[in-house]
Design an enzyme around this catalytic site. Structure first.
Site, mmCIF file in Angstrom:
data_model
loop_
_atom_site.group_PDB
_atom_site.id
_atom_site.type_symbol
_atom_site.label_atom_id
_atom_site.label_comp_id
_atom_site.label_asym_id
_atom_site.label_seq_id
_atom_site.Cartn_x
_atom_site.Cartn_y
_atom_site.Cartn_z
ATOM 1 N N HIS A 33 27.191 57.769 -23.950
ATOM 2 C CA HIS A 33 26.672 57.630 -22.593
ATOM 3 C C HIS A 33 27.265 58.721 -21.690
ATOM 4 C CE1 HIS A 33 26.583 55.290 -18.629
ATOM 5 N NE2 HIS A 33 25.324 55.465 -18.962
ATOM 6 N N GLU A 60 23.710 61.517 -24.615
ATOM 7 C CA GLU A 60 22.758 61.121 -23.585
ATOM 8 C C GLU A 60 22.924 61.970 -22.326
ATOM 9 O OE1 GLU A 60 21.585 57.931 -20.285
ATOM 10 O OE2 GLU A 60 23.623 58.525 -20.796
ATOM 11 N N ASP A 62 21.546 62.878 -18.674
ATOM 12 C CA ASP A 62 20.643 62.533 -17.583
ATOM 13 C C ASP A 62 20.134 63.833 -16.972
ATOM 14 O OD1 ASP A 62 21.295 59.883 -17.985
ATOM 15 O OD2 ASP A 62 22.692 59.785 -16.310
ATOM 16 N N HIS A 75 24.257 62.865 -13.485
ATOM 17 C CA HIS A 75 23.873 61.458 -13.426
ATOM 18 C C HIS A 75 22.894 61.197 -12.295
ATOM 19 C CE1 HIS A 75 23.864 57.189 -13.588
ATOM 20 N NE2 HIS A 75 24.567 57.022 -12.500
ATOM 21 N N GLU A 169 17.519 61.139 -20.227
ATOM 22 C CA GLU A 169 16.920 60.253 -19.232
ATOM 23 C C GLU A 169 16.358 61.098 -18.097
ATOM 24 O OE1 GLU A 169 17.913 56.768 -15.950
ATOM 25 O OE2 GLU A 169 19.450 57.302 -17.426
#
Length: 346
Positions: A33, A60, A62, A75, A169
């Site tokens: 994450h 991951e 963002d 983020h 993401e």
């Protein structure tokens, strides 16, 4: 993703029946994450590399965009929480107030900077009070582009001989499209083409919004897609919908038309007594996997019975045990701030 605030009253008893090490086999993906964000400032190449070295199956990033349409990893599109932009006098006049997905935010936004400007900034630890060791790395790392992240992944694949997935993401895609004319879907597909990333590669694309996933499914079928859900609220681009309705059997059947998995807050998967809710079974019945977010190692983010010591910064095996419970509940993957693989816990 918001931090878990789970209240699992009978969790300890359930854990005593679990085998923590079983959470770390190939049947459940470990998704780093924001990289190894419990050990390095999040969304930096250093955080991603450390996560890969610790055995993560996916990293991951963002994704937000610069003014000159380069995808970068932060983020949020607001930068002051994770960079030194607020201390930079040359950018003082870039401070703005914007309403992002219904919330007024004052600060500095990635879409108001060119890549060259953004890369003069340096990353900072987002929660230094809980992660003071990470703050020692403040000022060392630039904001990374998606292309740089993919280059790192391929270098580590060559070094380790194993496949490493990416799990991007799309952050606030509706806001950026409507307010800045920036289409994250277009930029992602453009970069995937340029980088030679195909649906057969280990890639999941995630969003809390529906329209980007629907457009991706129509334009680039084959890529695995994930709808993120949380207990309250609903998609920013569909204000009449609630996530709670979307994870009912009827709602999940609709989600399955444009997604392959649901990325769910862990408290939606485990009930107050530590036993599974119906979410995983309902999702599987609709043809969807479930990935759980987010496991963090510090006491602050764990239920009381999984904490080590009394301080909020304390760490032990609570995250490994929580991963074991989620695996037992049938999840296909977990998002984790800290390493899960290779740890031996009683």
């Amino acid at each position: 993703m918001m931090k878990p605030a789970m209240i699992l009253g009978a969790l300890l008893a359930a854990l005593n029946a679990a085998v923590p090490v079983a959470a770390q086999d190939a049947e459940m993906l470990v998704i780093a994450h924001r990289g190894a964000s419990a050990e390095r400032p999040e969304h930096t190449l250093a955080a991603y590399e450390r996560a890969i070295d610790e055995g993560a199956d996916y990293i991951e990033p963002d994704l937000v965009a610069t003014r000159d349409l380069v995808l970068v990893s932060r983020h949020e599109n607001e930068l002051s929480g994770t960079t030194d932009v607020a201390t930079r006098e040359e950018f003082a006049d870039r401070r703005r107030e914007k309403t992002v997905d219904g919330q007024k935010i004052a600060g500095w936004f990635a879409e108001d900077f060119t890549l060259a400007e953004l890369q003069t900034l340096r990353a900072r630890e987002r929660i230094p009070a809980l992660r003071p060791a990470n703050a020692r790395f403040d000022g060392l790392y630039q904001v990374a582009t998606l292309a740089e992240i993919v280059k790192l992944v391929r270098a580590k694949e060559a070094e380790t001989g194993r496949r490493i997935g990416i799990y991007p993401e799309l952050k606030h895609p509706g806001f950026l499209l409507q307010n800045a004319g920036i289409d994250l879907v277009d930029l992602l597909l453009r970069d995937f083409r340029a980088l030679g990333i195909a649906p057969a590669d280990p890639v999941f694309i995630q969003s809390f919004e529906i329209a980007p996933l629907q457009r991706l499914r129509a334009r680039a079928p084959g890529f695995k897609q994930v709808l993120l859900v949380e207990p309250l609220g609903g998609p920013a681009d569909e204000p009449a919908l609630r996530y709670a309705e979307m994870v009912t059997p009827t709602g999940l059947a609709e989600v399955a038309k444009y997604a392959d998995a649901v990325g769910a807050y862990a408290g939606m998967i485990l009930g107050p007594d530590g036993t599974p809710t119906s979410l995983v079974a309902d999702a599987k019945a609709a043809g969807l996997q479930v990935h759980a977010w987010t496991i963090r190692p510090e006491n602050e983010f764990l239920p009381p019975m999984l904490r080590t010591g009394d301080g909020p910064k304390g760490k032990g095996c609570g995250d490994v045990k929580l991963a074991a419970m989620l695996k037992a509940a049938g999840v296909a993957g977990v998002f984790s701030d800290g390493p899960l693989k290779g740890r031996s816990c009683p």
